[in-house]
Design a protein around this motif. Structure first.
Motif, short mmCIF file in Angstrom:
data_model
loop_
_atom_site.label_atom_id
_atom_site.label_comp_id
_atom_site.label_asym_id
_atom_site.label_seq_id
_atom_site.Cartn_x
_atom_site.Cartn_y
_atom_site.Cartn_z
N LYS A 116 -37.83 -17.91 -41.41
CA LYS A 116 -39.58 -17.64 -41.35
C LYS A 116 -39.83 -17.02 -39.72
O LYS A 116 -40.88 -17.00 -39.66
CB LYS A 116 -40.05 -18.87 -41.51
CG LYS A 116 -39.91 -19.78 -42.70
CD LYS A 116 -40.72 -21.03 -42.84
CE LYS A 116 -40.45 -21.86 -44.25
NZ LYS A 116 -41.06 -23.05 -44.24
N THR A 117 -38.77 -16.89 -39.04
CA THR A 117 -39.05 -16.22 -37.94
C THR A 117 -39.80 -14.73 -37.91
O THR A 117 -39.53 -14.00 -39.01
CB THR A 117 -37.72 -15.75 -37.11
OG1 THR A 117 -36.93 -17.19 -36.57
CG2 THR A 117 -37.84 -15.15 -35.65
N ASP A 142 -44.10 -27.47 -40.13
CA ASP A 142 -44.85 -26.21 -40.06
C ASP A 142 -44.12 -25.19 -39.57
O ASP A 142 -44.59 -23.98 -40.11
CB ASP A 142 -46.12 -26.55 -38.92
CG ASP A 142 -47.22 -27.64 -39.57
OD1 ASP A 142 -47.36 -27.58 -40.69
OD2 ASP A 142 -47.60 -28.30 -38.70
N MET A 143 -43.27 -25.20 -38.77
CA MET A 143 -42.22 -23.91 -38.38
C MET A 143 -40.82 -24.56 -38.10
O MET A 143 -40.65 -25.15 -37.02
CB MET A 143 -42.93 -23.46 -37.04
CG MET A 143 -42.26 -21.96 -36.59
SD MET A 143 -42.11 -21.03 -38.13
CE MET A 143 -41.22 -19.71 -37.35
N LEU A 197 -39.36 -19.11 -33.22
CA LEU A 197 -40.56 -18.51 -33.39
C LEU A 197 -40.31 -16.71 -33.09
O LEU A 197 -40.83 -15.93 -33.49
CB LEU A 197 -41.69 -18.69 -32.08
CG LEU A 197 -41.95 -20.27 -32.20
CD1 LEU A 197 -42.90 -20.53 -30.96
CD2 LEU A 197 -42.54 -20.71 -33.51
N TYR A 257 -45.36 -25.95 -28.29
CA TYR A 257 -43.74 -25.42 -28.15
C TYR A 257 -43.12 -25.62 -26.82
O TYR A 257 -44.13 -25.30 -25.63
CB TYR A 257 -43.72 -24.16 -28.66
CG TYR A 257 -42.27 -23.59 -28.66
CD1 TYR A 257 -41.40 -23.79 -29.77
CD2 TYR A 257 -41.75 -22.89 -27.78
CE1 TYR A 257 -40.19 -23.25 -30.03
CE2 TYR A 257 -40.46 -22.40 -27.64
CZ TYR A 257 -39.67 -22.63 -28.73
OH TYR A 257 -38.44 -22.28 -28.86
N THR A 281 -50.92 -16.31 -39.44
CA THR A 281 -49.81 -17.02 -39.08
C THR A 281 -48.86 -17.06 -40.20
O THR A 281 -47.59 -16.91 -39.83
CB THR A 281 -50.14 -18.35 -38.54
OG1 THR A 281 -51.13 -18.32 -37.73
CG2 THR A 281 -49.18 -19.00 -37.91
N GLN A 282 -49.22 -17.27 -41.42
CA GLN A 282 -48.35 -17.40 -42.62
C GLN A 282 -47.91 -16.11 -43.13
O GLN A 282 -47.43 -16.12 -44.37
CB GLN A 282 -48.88 -18.50 -43.52
CG GLN A 282 -49.10 -19.69 -42.76
CD GLN A 282 -49.95 -20.88 -43.92
OE1 GLN A 282 -50.00 -20.41 -44.90
NE2 GLN A 282 -50.14 -21.81 -43.48
N TRP A 287 -48.87 -21.60 -31.32
CA TRP A 287 -48.05 -22.54 -31.15
C TRP A 287 -47.88 -23.30 -29.80
O TRP A 287 -47.01 -23.31 -29.03
CB TRP A 287 -46.31 -22.49 -31.67
CG TRP A 287 -46.35 -21.76 -32.74
CD1 TRP A 287 -46.11 -20.27 -32.85
CD2 TRP A 287 -46.56 -21.98 -34.41
NE1 TRP A 287 -45.73 -19.96 -34.34
CE2 TRP A 287 -46.35 -21.04 -35.15
CE3 TRP A 287 -46.63 -23.33 -34.88
CZ2 TRP A 287 -46.37 -21.26 -36.60
CZ3 TRP A 287 -46.81 -23.47 -36.21
CH2 TRP A 287 -46.57 -22.34 -36.68
N PRO A 302 -37.93 -28.03 -33.94
CA PRO A 302 -38.66 -27.41 -35.10
C PRO A 302 -39.20 -28.71 -35.90
O PRO A 302 -39.10 -29.71 -35.75
CB PRO A 302 -37.38 -26.78 -35.95
CG PRO A 302 -36.09 -27.64 -35.69
CD PRO A 302 -36.39 -28.01 -34.10
#
Length: 304
Positions: A274-275, A167-168, A172, A159, A40-41, A156, A164
């Motif tokens: 971060k998308t 964490d995000m 996305l 969502y 995920t990261q 997620w 936002p």
């Protein structure tokens, strides 16, 4: 397992009990959890390029081992065999002569080709074919959600509630266009965020809008714009990322819609957004008429 089966089952499989070497999967919970978190990261980014229309695949990736049959079946649009760009490692296959730069990318290991991605008993409908590849459905079933949307919904699940968040902080997925792609449609909501078009996008980045017309309509428009600026938290992040981008490439050709979209994507990535998923598109791939120019031995035309 077929690719489509994998795409459809990614989310459900994570909920089913199974064993590894006879041990329940919960015994590996910490390991699997850490790997999932790392995935995920990840700093890897997926950019999907959609070519709208019915592209002539047989004149794009040309099956040289079937060239005699192609000549018989489509003599008016066949690419001369001597002009086809051969591909090392894929026997009997080559690229259209206009795709020399893509061949170079392939030779450098920067591009891969997936073959046999069609479906049986095709009905020749562009719309149905688009539905299938966007949803990951088999040809005899209808799915409402997209394959990327199902994956993002699994990653997620809450969502858009509470987004936002820490964490995000960023979207996305981002679609460069007026409507978010069905690829990003989750089981209940679309998991993507659309930037309407490059012109509006740059207005968003600069905060500048054309003057509103005089009268009550202009006042209403100003109000809507004010509310949009106040409520659209993602726009702040997008603007900050775009303004932070440095050392951008100058190689994007001018006046090219696809290049403009990819330039926007590169700007956001360089700015630290971060998308992890971006979608761009280019139209003009319907080749029903005037497909080739016979004057130049069928090497140019709408099919190219």
């Amino acid at each position: 397992m077929k690719r489509r089966d994998f795409l459809k089952r990614v989310a459900p499989m994570s909920l089913l009990p199974f064993a590894i070497n006879g041990q329940p999967v919960r015994a590996y919970g910490k390991l699997l959890g850490s790997e999932a978190e790392a995935f995920t990261q990840t700093d890897k980014i997926l950019v999907l390029v959609r070519l709208n229309g019915g592209n002539d695949g047989l004149n794009t990736l040309i099956p040289l081992d079937q060239y005699t049959n192609l000549t018989s079946a489509r003599p008016d649009v066949i690419i001369p065999e001597s002009k086809v760009l051969p591909l090392s490692g894929i026997s009997g296959t080559g690229l259209h002569p206009a795709m020399e730069k893509m061949k170079n990318m392939y030779d450098e290991g920067k591009m891969h080709i997936l073959q046999s991605v069609g479906y049986p008993n095709q009905n020749y409908s562009h719309f149905r074919s688009t539905d299938i590849w966007m949803t990951g459905a088999d040809s005899d079933e209808i799915l409402e959600s997209g394959w990327m949307g199902r994956y993002l919904a699994e990653e997620w699940p809450n969502y858009p509630n509470g987004f936002p968040n820490e964490d995000m902080e960023d979207p996305l997925a981002i679609q460069i266009g007026s409507v978010v792609s069905q690829v990003c449609q989750g089981p209940s909501v679309n998991m993507g965020f659309a930037i309407s078009n490059p012109t509006n996008y740059y207005q968003l980045l600069t905060g500048n809008y054309p003057d509103a017309p005089a009268g009550w309509a202009g006042k209403e428009l100003d109000y809507v714009r004010t509310v949009a600026r106040q409520t659209n938290q993602y726009s702040v992040k997008i603007k900050a990322a775009a303004e932070s981008a440095t050392n951008l490439s100058t190689l994007y050709p001018e006046g090219n819609s696809l290049a403009n979209q990819l330039k926007i994507v590169a700007q956001l990535i360089a700015g630290g957004l971060k998308t992890r998923v971006y979608i761009v598109q280019q139209g003009g791939y319907d080749t029903h008429a005037n497909q080739v120019d016979p004057v130049d031995s069928n090497e140019t035309g709408y099919h190219a």
